[in-house]
Design a protein around this motif. Sequence first.
Motif, PDB file in Angstrom:
ATOM      1  N   TRP A  29     -46.290   1.385 -21.289  1.00 49.64           N
ATOM      2  CA  TRP A  29     -47.176   1.704 -20.180  1.00 49.64           C
ATOM      3  C   TRP A  29     -46.380   2.385 -19.068  1.00 49.64           C
ATOM      4  CZ3 TRP A  29     -46.409  -0.271 -15.225  1.00 49.64           C
ATOM      5  CH2 TRP A  29     -45.464  -1.305 -15.126  1.00 49.64           C
ATOM      6  N   ALA A  30     -47.085   3.130 -18.248  1.00 46.30           N
ATOM      7  CA  ALA A  30     -46.480   3.778 -17.086  1.00 46.30           C
ATOM      8  C   ALA A  30     -47.575   4.010 -16.054  1.00 46.30           C
ATOM      9  CB  ALA A  30     -45.827   5.106 -17.465  1.00 46.30           C
ATOM     10  N   ALA A  31     -47.211   3.873 -14.785  1.00 48.83           N
ATOM     11  CA  ALA A  31     -48.165   4.082 -13.690  1.00 48.83           C
ATOM     12  C   ALA A  31     -47.443   4.777 -12.548  1.00 48.83           C
ATOM     13  CB  ALA A  31     -48.740   2.757 -13.214  1.00 48.83           C
ATOM     14  N   GLU A  32     -48.081   5.799 -12.002  1.00 46.99           N
ATOM     15  CA  GLU A  32     -47.475   6.573 -10.920  1.00 46.99           C
ATOM     16  C   GLU A  32     -48.173   6.243  -9.594  1.00 46.99           C
ATOM     17  OE1 GLU A  32     -46.217  11.251 -10.181  1.00 46.99           O
ATOM     18  OE2 GLU A  32     -46.369  10.387 -12.193  1.00 46.99           O
ATOM     19  N   GLN A  33     -47.419   6.338  -8.524  1.00 46.39           N
ATOM     20  CA  GLN A  33     -47.933   5.984  -7.200  1.00 46.39           C
ATOM     21  C   GLN A  33     -49.112   6.863  -6.777  1.00 46.39           C
ATOM     22  OE1 GLN A  33     -45.222   5.716  -3.637  1.00 46.39           O
ATOM     23  NE2 GLN A  33     -46.589   7.310  -2.905  1.00 46.39           N
ATOM     24  N   VAL A  34     -50.079   6.243  -6.138  1.00 46.27           N
ATOM     25  CA  VAL A  34     -51.174   6.981  -5.521  1.00 46.27           C
ATOM     26  C   VAL A  34     -50.622   7.830  -4.380  1.00 46.27           C
ATOM     27  CG1 VAL A  34     -53.361   6.768  -4.287  1.00 46.27           C
ATOM     28  CG2 VAL A  34     -52.790   5.160  -6.105  1.00 46.27           C
ATOM     29  N   ALA A  35     -51.153   9.028  -4.204  1.00 48.57           N
ATOM     30  CA  ALA A  35     -50.669   9.925  -3.156  1.00 48.57           C
ATOM     31  C   ALA A  35     -50.816   9.279  -1.779  1.00 48.57           C
ATOM     32  CB  ALA A  35     -51.442  11.232  -3.184  1.00 48.57           C
ATOM     33  N   GLY A  46     -54.918   7.132  10.999  1.00 51.96           N
ATOM     34  CA  GLY A  46     -53.996   7.584  12.039  1.00 51.96           C
ATOM     35  C   GLY A  46     -52.550   7.240  11.773  1.00 51.96           C
ATOM     36  N   ALA A  47     -52.272   6.289  10.875  1.00 53.75           N
ATOM     37  CA  ALA A  47     -50.895   5.959  10.536  1.00 53.75           C
ATOM     38  C   ALA A  47     -50.262   7.129   9.792  1.00 53.75           C
ATOM     39  CB  ALA A  47     -50.838   4.702   9.687  1.00 53.75           C
ATOM     40  N   ASN A  48     -48.940   7.294   9.942  1.00 55.05           N
ATOM     41  CA  ASN A  48     -48.289   8.448   9.330  1.00 55.05           C
ATOM     42  C   ASN A  48     -47.091   8.099   8.457  1.00 55.05           C
ATOM     43  OD1 ASN A  48     -46.395   7.727  11.243  1.00 55.05           O
ATOM     44  ND2 ASN A  48     -46.760   9.494  12.570  1.00 55.05           N
ATOM     45  N   HIS A  49     -46.882   6.806   8.183  1.00 53.26           N
ATOM     46  CA  HIS A  49     -45.750   6.429   7.336  1.00 53.26           C
ATOM     47  C   HIS A  49     -46.223   5.379   6.336  1.00 53.26           C
ATOM     48  CE1 HIS A  49     -41.385   5.944   6.510  1.00 53.26           C
ATOM     49  NE2 HIS A  49     -41.767   4.731   6.138  1.00 53.26           N
ATOM     50  N   LEU A  50     -45.911   5.619   5.063  1.00 53.39           N
ATOM     51  CA  LEU A  50     -46.342   4.714   3.998  1.00 53.39           C
ATOM     52  C   LEU A  50     -45.141   4.043   3.352  1.00 53.39           C
ATOM     53  CD1 LEU A  50     -48.869   3.772   2.340  1.00 53.39           C
ATOM     54  CD2 LEU A  50     -48.211   5.496   0.651  1.00 53.39           C
ATOM     55  N   ILE A  51     -45.247   2.746   3.164  1.00 52.85           N
ATOM     56  CA  ILE A  51     -44.267   1.964   2.422  1.00 52.85           C
ATOM     57  C   ILE A  51     -44.985   1.398   1.200  1.00 52.85           C
ATOM     58  CG2 ILE A  51     -42.762  -0.064   2.470  1.00 52.85           C
ATOM     59  CD1 ILE A  51     -42.731   0.292   5.566  1.00 52.85           C
ATOM     60  N   ALA A  52     -44.403   1.575   0.029  1.00 52.90           N
ATOM     61  CA  ALA A  52     -44.995   1.044  -1.200  1.00 52.90           C
ATOM     62  C   ALA A  52     -44.133  -0.097  -1.719  1.00 52.90           C
ATOM     63  CB  ALA A  52     -45.105   2.141  -2.255  1.00 52.90           C
ATOM     64  N   TYR A  53     -44.769  -1.113  -2.288  1.00 51.62           N
ATOM     65  CA  TYR A  53     -44.012  -2.241  -2.824  1.00 51.62           C
ATOM     66  C   TYR A  53     -44.676  -2.774  -4.086  1.00 51.62           C
ATOM     67  CZ  TYR A  53     -47.684  -4.978  -0.667  1.00 51.62           C
ATOM     68  OH  TYR A  53     -48.906  -5.479  -0.325  1.00 51.62           O
ATOM     69  N   HIS A  54     -43.862  -3.423  -4.911  1.00 50.77           N
ATOM     70  CA  HIS A  54     -44.338  -4.002  -6.158  1.00 50.77           C
ATOM     71  C   HIS A  54     -43.678  -5.360  -6.345  1.00 50.77           C
ATOM     72  CE1 HIS A  54     -45.876  -0.001  -7.214  1.00 50.77           C
ATOM     73  NE2 HIS A  54     -44.725   0.443  -6.743  1.00 50.77           N
ATOM     74  N   GLY A  85     -42.168   5.511   0.981  1.00 50.66           N
ATOM     75  CA  GLY A  85     -43.355   5.847   0.197  1.00 50.66           C
ATOM     76  C   GLY A  85     -43.138   6.980  -0.772  1.00 50.66           C
ATOM     77  N   ASP A  86     -41.872   7.205  -1.189  1.00 51.40           N
ATOM     78  CA  ASP A  86     -41.578   8.335  -2.074  1.00 51.40           C
ATOM     79  C   ASP A  86     -42.310   8.190  -3.406  1.00 51.40           C
ATOM     80  OD1 ASP A  86     -39.795   9.477  -0.231  1.00 51.40           O
ATOM     81  OD2 ASP A  86     -38.170   8.185  -0.918  1.00 51.40           O
ATOM     82  N   PRO A  87     -42.741   9.301  -3.983  1.00 53.97           N
ATOM     83  CA  PRO A  87     -43.403   9.237  -5.294  1.00 53.97           C
ATOM     84  C   PRO A  87     -42.508   8.543  -6.320  1.00 53.97           C
ATOM     85  CG  PRO A  87     -43.649  11.424  -4.326  1.00 53.97           C
ATOM     86  CD  PRO A  87     -42.681  10.679  -3.453  1.00 53.97           C
ATOM     87  N   GLY A  95     -37.612   6.414 -17.799  1.00 51.01           N
ATOM     88  CA  GLY A  95     -37.851   7.800 -18.176  1.00 51.01           C
ATOM     89  C   GLY A  95     -39.288   8.146 -18.479  1.00 51.01           C
ATOM     90  N   MET A  96     -40.204   7.212 -18.389  1.00 49.98           N
ATOM     91  CA  MET A  96     -41.605   7.496 -18.676  1.00 49.98           C
ATOM     92  C   MET A  96     -42.282   8.097 -17.444  1.00 49.98           C
ATOM     93  SD  MET A  96     -42.620   4.044 -20.824  1.00 49.98           S
ATOM     94  CE  MET A  96     -44.238   4.682 -21.307  1.00 49.98           C
ATOM     95  N   ARG A  97     -43.332   8.879 -17.659  1.00 50.68           N
ATOM     96  CA  ARG A  97     -44.101   9.476 -16.562  1.00 50.68           C
ATOM     97  C   ARG A  97     -45.585   9.264 -16.812  1.00 50.68           C
ATOM     98  NH1 ARG A  97     -42.166  13.383 -13.105  1.00 50.68           N
ATOM     99  NH2 ARG A  97     -44.192  13.010 -12.121  1.00 50.68           N
ATOM    100  N   ALA A  98     -46.343   9.307 -15.717  1.00 54.04           N
ATOM    101  CA  ALA A  98     -47.800   9.220 -15.792  1.00 54.04           C
ATOM    102  C   ALA A  98     -48.358  10.012 -14.631  1.00 54.04           C
ATOM    103  CB  ALA A  98     -48.267   7.772 -15.717  1.00 54.04           C
ATOM    104  N   GLY A  99     -49.501  10.638 -14.830  1.00 55.63           N
ATOM    105  CA  GLY A  99     -50.115  11.366 -13.732  1.00 55.63           C
ATOM    106  C   GLY A  99     -50.536  10.410 -12.633  1.00 55.63           C
ATOM    107  N   PRO A 100     -50.430  10.844 -11.348  1.00 54.15           N
ATOM    108  CA  PRO A 100     -50.839   9.960 -10.253  1.00 54.15           C
ATOM    109  C   PRO A 100     -52.321   9.644 -10.319  1.00 54.15           C
ATOM    110  CG  PRO A 100     -50.439  12.186  -9.460  1.00 54.15           C
ATOM    111  CD  PRO A 100     -49.959  12.148 -10.879  1.00 54.15           C
ATOM    112  N   PRO A 101     -52.704   8.391 -10.125  1.00 52.61           N
ATOM    113  CA  PRO A 101     -54.121   8.006 -10.199  1.00 52.61           C
ATOM    114  C   PRO A 101     -54.870   8.406  -8.950  1.00 52.61           C
ATOM    115  CG  PRO A 101     -52.798   6.121  -9.611  1.00 52.61           C
ATOM    116  CD  PRO A 101     -51.836   7.250  -9.857  1.00 52.61           C
ATOM    117  N   SER A 102     -56.162   8.342  -9.025  1.00 47.22           N
ATOM    118  CA  SER A 102     -57.006   8.591  -7.866  1.00 47.22           C
ATOM    119  C   SER A 102     -57.202   7.304  -7.078  1.00 47.22           C
ATOM    120  CB  SER A 102     -58.370   9.127  -8.328  1.00 47.22           C
ATOM    121  OG  SER A 102     -59.310   9.084  -7.274  1.00 47.22           O
ATOM    122  N   ALA A 103     -57.402   7.445  -5.784  1.00 47.44           N
ATOM    123  CA  ALA A 103     -57.680   6.275  -4.949  1.00 47.44           C
ATOM    124  C   ALA A 103     -59.178   6.050  -4.788  1.00 47.44           C
ATOM    125  CB  ALA A 103     -57.032   6.439  -3.579  1.00 47.44           C
ATOM    126  N   ASP A 104     -60.012   6.780  -5.548  1.00 46.82           N
ATOM    127  CA  ASP A 104     -61.461   6.677  -5.385  1.00 46.82           C
ATOM    128  C   ASP A 104     -61.964   5.256  -5.587  1.00 46.82           C
ATOM    129  OD1 ASP A 104     -61.503   9.337  -4.876  1.00 46.82           O
ATOM    130  OD2 ASP A 104     -62.239   9.948  -6.844  1.00 46.82           O
TER     131      ASP A 104
END
Length: 325
Positions: A29-35, A46-54, A85-87, A95-104
């Motif tokens: 499996w592989a999952a890429e960060q939402v934009a 209005g916020a301009n900085h994103l931090i992602a965590y898992h 918040g880097d991709p 080494g696996m990749r996945a297209g970024p998902p939608s946030a819809d």
Amino acid sequence: MAADALADVLKTVRMTGAMFYNVAAKAPWAAEQVAPELVLPLIRPGANHLIAYHIVTEGQCYASAVDGGEPIEVHAGEVIVFTRGDPHVMSSEPGMRAGPPSADALAGNIQLPYRVCFGDVGPTTAKLICGFLACDSGPFNPLMESLPQILIGKSDRGHGDMPCLGVLVRIAMNEIRDRRVGGEGVLGKIAELMFVEVVRQYIESLSPDRNGWLAGLKDPFVGKALALMHANPASGWGLEELAREVGSSRSEFADRFASLVGVPPMTYLAKWRMQVASGLLNDNVNIATVAAEVGYSSEAAFSRAFKKIVGEPPSVWRDRHALAA
């Protein structure tokens, strides 16, 4: 006292947390960060900085920045934080990749966290809780400027029999399992607390020869000076007064501060005043009142200083951020 400076920065950057994904994955499996531009408006407009965590709650997986770098293996009980918040990709193998998902899926009227399953057959090899923190990166954010791109927090590291991060992870897991009323708000606050604890672990791991704002917090002289300036930014601090308060000579204090923090004490104070001022402006406080709150005797003097440091007049800053929000 230095810890107060960290708390002040966290307060002025207006950090807001959210846990969006409860992931169960079966290899491969592989999952890429939402934009980031899709996520930020959902957490805090209005916020301009994103931090992602898992948070890896079971099994293990790999985290890889899209722009390169060695894959990082993350195990159960660990939290990996992408401070800018880097991709990046989370996957069962490096080494696996996945297209970024939608946030819809997050925009509708659904109960968060949003449950996601990866993989079709076989046993579950990893379970994760994934989310984001939104904050303001400017005009002056010494914490974010000092953090590395990636942080790793460990649930079993800390003080006493119940390390703080481990307790927070268990609470998050219970909230997700029980899905109680108000759970979204609780999970958001837990996310903020977990970030603080991961940062604390990083500060404690810094070697004595490291420089930077975070290293300055640990220094007995510089840390005390930072705490004094943060506690009362409107005070007419001078270099000699600060040196006296921290128990150092003027020249030694100035050299030590600039060496660790990267700027002279008075430059830091001026930037910190503008950070405090920006928060007050975002709250639509009268500009004359803001000027007094950060140590300026007149609105005109404050406006000149704000424009010099931030790059635009305070009225323009306030209106632009009000529009963005």
